[in-house]
Design an enzyme around this catalytic site. Structure first.
Site, PDB file in Angstrom:
ATOM      1  N   CYS A  12       0.973  -0.989  -0.033  1.00 42.09           N
ATOM      2  CA  CYS A  12      -0.232  -0.101   0.313  1.00 42.09           C
ATOM      3  C   CYS A  12       0.674   1.207  -0.385  1.00 42.09           C
ATOM      4  O   CYS A  12       1.975   0.655  -0.403  1.00 42.09           O
ATOM      5  CB  CYS A  12      -1.139  -0.118   1.307  1.00 42.09           C
ATOM      6  N   ASN A  15       2.086   1.696   4.169  1.00 39.86           N
ATOM      7  CA  ASN A  15       2.302   0.868   4.933  1.00 39.86           C
ATOM      8  C   ASN A  15       2.145   0.367   6.718  1.00 39.86           C
ATOM      9  O   ASN A  15       3.004  -0.163   7.164  1.00 39.86           O
ATOM     10  CB  ASN A  15       4.247  -0.190   5.099  1.00 39.86           C
ATOM     11  N   CYS A  17      -1.521   0.747   7.316  1.00 39.92           N
ATOM     12  CA  CYS A  17      -2.932   0.730   7.223  1.00 39.92           C
ATOM     13  C   CYS A  17      -3.360  -0.713   6.673  1.00 39.92           C
ATOM     14  O   CYS A  17      -3.918  -1.313   7.516  1.00 39.92           O
ATOM     15  CB  CYS A  17      -3.544   1.367   7.113  1.00 39.92           C
ATOM     16  N   ARG A  18      -3.884  -0.245   4.792  1.00 36.99           N
ATOM     17  CA  ARG A  18      -3.901  -1.607   4.588  1.00 36.99           C
ATOM     18  C   ARG A  18      -3.343  -2.518   4.472  1.00 36.99           C
ATOM     19  O   ARG A  18      -3.362  -4.313   4.763  1.00 36.99           O
ATOM     20  CB  ARG A  18      -4.412  -0.929   3.107  1.00 36.99           C
ATOM     21  N   SER A  19      -1.901  -2.554   3.515  1.00 41.90           N
ATOM     22  CA  SER A  19      -0.666  -3.832   3.775  1.00 41.90           C
ATOM     23  C   SER A  19      -0.522  -4.714   4.644  1.00 41.90           C
ATOM     24  O   SER A  19      -1.323  -5.924   4.726  1.00 41.90           O
ATOM     25  CB  SER A  19       0.234  -3.727   2.799  1.00 41.90           C
ATOM     26  N   ASP A 127      -8.841   3.853   0.778  1.00 43.14           N
ATOM     27  CA  ASP A 127      -7.534   4.507   2.172  1.00 43.14           C
ATOM     28  C   ASP A 127      -7.702   4.409   3.394  1.00 43.14           C
ATOM     29  O   ASP A 127      -8.768   6.104   3.711  1.00 43.14           O
ATOM     30  CB  ASP A 127      -6.647   5.527   1.544  1.00 43.14           C
TER      31      ASP A 127
HETATM   32  P1  4NP Z   1      -2.071   3.060   3.882  1.00 40.13           P
HETATM   33  O1  4NP Z   1      -2.684   3.972   4.877  1.00 40.13           O
HETATM   34  O2  4NP Z   1      -1.220   2.845   2.659  1.00 40.13           O
HETATM   35  O3  4NP Z   1      -2.742   1.914   4.309  1.00 40.13           O
HETATM   36  O4  4NP Z   1      -0.591   2.859   4.840  1.00 40.13           O
HETATM   37  C1  4NP Z   1      -1.583   5.376   4.259  1.00 40.13           C
HETATM   38  C2  4NP Z   1      -1.123   5.788   5.220  1.00 40.13           C
HETATM   39  C3  4NP Z   1       0.169   6.850   6.223  1.00 40.13           C
HETATM   40  C4  4NP Z   1       0.414   8.213   4.321  1.00 40.13           C
HETATM   41  C5  4NP Z   1      -1.130   7.902   3.216  1.00 40.13           C
HETATM   42  C6  4NP Z   1      -1.544   6.156   3.570  1.00 40.13           C
HETATM   43  N1  4NP Z   1       0.460   8.940   4.412  1.00 40.13           N
HETATM   44  O5  4NP Z   1       0.264   9.996   3.666  1.00 40.13           O
HETATM   45  O6  4NP Z   1       1.184   9.004   5.575  1.00 40.13           O
END
Ligand code: 4NP
Length: 160
Positions: A12, A15, A17-19, A127
């Site tokens: 993702c 790294n 939240c989702r993955s 997301d």
């Molecule tokens: P993820 O979510 O890709 O599912 O881990 C996000 C976590 C952090 C950010 C964006 C998406 N960020 O912009 O910091």
């Protein structure tokens, strides 16, 4: 047929939240079927902002609720040789796919998680960092994990 482990990488953006949720849910699924010696799983982000951090509070909360372990998981960034190290590279959304391609991973080596959900092909995992919809994300990830496991079992049947 394979005499080695099948390697899965979930990808993702951050790294956190989702993955990492997919890594934990899929590992739990593998362990519950006693397949931990046949399938290995990890995750990474295309971005580096959260490297070293544990999963996001929302991801931890839902995994705690479902009694799924995420012990030892810390955010990592995509490395240069990912396309040769994994049998499955599974992205959450199209931006992840584009970022993987930019990083040199051939498009045909990349799946969206929804490729493994027969009635949801092409759907992106939204997301939750922006939408706070961790429950919806968990449901999609559970379905995708089940479909991915069935794909692995079909493509890599156990050696007799
Ligand atoms: P993820 O979510 O890709 O599912 O881990 C996000 C976590 C952090 C950010 C964006 C998406 N960020 O912009 O910091």
């Amino acid at each position: 047929m394979t005499d080695r482990t099948v390697k899965v990488l979930f990808v993702c953006l951050g790294n956190i939240c989702r993955s990492p949720m997919a890594e934990a849910v899929f590992r739990e699924r593998i362990n519950s079927d006693g397949l931990e010696n046949r399938v290995e799983v990890t995750s990474c982000g295309t971005g580096d902002w959260h490297v070293g951090s544990p999963p996001h509070e929302g991801t931890r909360r839902i995994l705690d609720e479902k009694r799924i372990s995420y012990k030892g998981q810390r955010a990592k960034q995509l490395k240069a040789n990912e396309n040769t190290a994994y049998d499955y590279i599974v992205a959450m959304d199209r931006q992840n796919v584009a970022d993987l391609v930019d990083a040199g991973v051939p498009q045909e080596r990349i799946n969206l998680l929804s490729d493994f959900i027969s009635d949801k092909r092409g759907l992106e995992v939204p997301d939750p960092y922006y939408h706070n919809n961790f429950e919806e994300v968990y449901d999609l990830i559970s379905e995708g994990s089940e479909g991915l496991l069935q794909d692995i079992l079909a493509r890599y049947p156990e050696r007799e």
